[in-house]
Scaffold this active site. Structure first.
Site, PDB file in Angstrom:
ATOM      1  NE  ARG A 185      -4.259  -1.457   0.072  1.00 16.02           N
ATOM      2  CZ  ARG A 185      -4.360  -2.554  -0.691  1.00 16.02           C
ATOM      3  NH1 ARG A 185      -3.378  -2.883  -1.519  1.00 16.02           N
ATOM      4  NH2 ARG A 185      -5.461  -3.278  -0.671  1.00 16.02           N
ATOM      5  CD  GLU A 206      -2.800   2.979  -5.539  1.00 17.41           C
ATOM      6  OE1 GLU A 206      -3.683   2.139  -5.762  1.00 17.41           O
ATOM      7  OE2 GLU A 206      -1.792   2.767  -4.847  1.00 17.41           O
ATOM      8  CG  HIS A 220      -2.789  -0.998  -6.806  1.00 15.01           C
ATOM      9  ND1 HIS A 220      -3.265  -0.357  -5.687  1.00 15.01           N
ATOM     10  CD2 HIS A 220      -2.704  -2.317  -6.450  1.00 15.01           C
ATOM     11  CE1 HIS A 220      -3.453  -1.234  -4.713  1.00 15.01           C
ATOM     12  NE2 HIS A 220      -3.109  -2.439  -5.150  1.00 15.01           N
TER      13      HIS A 220
HETATM   14  C1  DGY Z   1      -5.234  -6.307  -2.839  1.00 19.51           C
HETATM   15  O1  DGY Z   1      -5.926  -7.303  -3.117  1.00 19.51           O
HETATM   16  O2  DGY Z   1      -5.222  -5.820  -1.708  1.00 19.51           O
HETATM   17  C2  DGY Z   1      -4.383  -5.737  -3.924  1.00 19.51           C
HETATM   18  O3  DGY Z   1      -3.771  -4.569  -3.571  1.00 19.51           O
HETATM   19  C3  DGY Z   1      -5.167  -5.573  -5.213  1.00 19.51           C
HETATM   20  O4  DGY Z   1      -5.390  -6.806  -5.710  1.00 19.51           O
END
Ligand code: DGY
Length: 330
Positions: free
Chosen positions: A239, A268, A287
């Site tokens: 993240r 983001e 992402h």
């Molecule tokens: C998640 O699943 O948390 C990823 O960041 C996106 O697939």
């Protein structure tokens, strides 16, 4: 009998919609961009099930707007920092997520970023396309060696472990930091536990795989960059907010560290005028670490299974707040 009403906040792979549609009346947000917060507040009114994405803020106000009809929240992701879990738990609403099915895709992509940053693949591609390639050069676009270097993994859950497993082929020394020691796995994966400071000081590559929580917010900031080797390469597929973006800019622009490769950013999406985007030693993707056909299809199936279980009043196959099933003492 009337089908329960569910709102799905973006088009997910068809397999998920096909599983849901026989049992629920679907309201699907078809836009490419996520619904705004105001739209979320409006759309959740009176629904029984919500299938949402990491781009949707689901907080106390949204749950109030949904009202007492809401029986389940199903997140199309493994991470769920966009959802106020305690607010859902207080209302006895189970929240589901999609762990496991994106582990390999995310670990593979972490390696794609690590290798591309180490060996300057994107810079090479840009150079060729810009017409700069005139000859072979002995000191041109030199990068970092991967084999037998040290990999530091921050967060040793499923994805961190899968990244460590792949490092064995490169004969790397693997150090990991995690709030929990994973003794049984250390031998199998050839990984050793170390305090965070030691991981930061010793690693050539530092890869982040921890969830975003109040404790991990800006876990990597100026003090942590100061500990890293000057040749260190930071990779973040977890993240964005785990890394302080201003500190990252300082570390990269002053060559305090060699490079970074990010699949996630704060905020983001990253604004196009972010100073980070002016840096040659930053590699960035939008992402997409879990974006393989197989894992996104499995995520859709799991999100559908969680949603349907919640609508039926059954325990979710993957529930992040199982305490909602505990009976309160009379
Ligand atoms: C998640 O699943 O948390 C990823 O960041 C996106 O697939």
């Amino acid at each position: 009998m009337k089908k329960p009403r569910v709102w799905i906040t973006r088009r997910i792979p068809q397999r998920g919609l096909d599983l849901i549609s026989p049992y629920a009346e679907i309201d699907l947000w078809e836009d490419e961009l996520p619904p705004s917060y105001d739209v979320i507040l409006e759309k959740v009114r009176g629904i029984e099930g919500l299938l949402c994405l990491l781009t949707d803020r689901i907080d106390d106000r949204v749950l109030d707007a949904a009202g007492s009809s809401l029986r389940v929240i199903s997140q199309f992701a493994v991470g769920y920092d966009n959802i106020d879990i305690s607010a859902a738990t207080a209302r006895k609403i189970p929240v589901g997520n999609t762990p496991g099915v994106l582990t390999d895709a995310t670990a593979d992509f972490t390696w794609a970023l690590l290798m591309a940053a180490a060996r300057r693949v994107i810079e090479g591609d840009r150079f060729v396309r810009s017409g700069g390639w005139k000859t072979w050069g002995p000191t041109f676009l030199l990068g970092a060696d991967i084999a037998r270097s040290t990999l530091g993994i921050i967060g040793f859950g499923r994805i961190g472990q899968a990244v460590a497993r792949r490092a064995r082929g490169f004969e790397m020394r693997v150090l990991y930091f995690d709030p929990q020691r994973h003794l049984a796995l250390e031998q199998e994966l050839g990984a050793s536990y170390a305090p965070l400071e030691d991981v930061l000081q010793e690693a050539d590559f530092i890869s982040i795989h921890t969830p975003l929580t109040p404790e991990t917010y800006h876990l990597i900031s100026d003090a942590q960059f100061a500990l890293m080797k000057s040749g260190a390469i930071l990779i973040n597929t977890a993240r964005g907010s785990i890394v302080d973006p201003q500190a990252l800019y300082r570390a990269l622009s002053t060559h305090r560290i060699a490079a970074a490769a990010l699949d996630v950013t704060e905020p983001e999406p990253i604004p196009p005028d972010s100073p980070l985007l002016s840096l040659e030693n930053l590699l960035i993707t939008p992402h997409i670490a879990s974006a393989s056909f197989h894992s996104r299809t499995r995520m859709a199936e799991m999100a559908a299974e969680n949603l349907l279980a919640g609508l039926r009043g059954e325990q979710l196959p993957n529930c992040v707040n199982p305490e909602v099933y505990q009976r309160t003492q009379e």
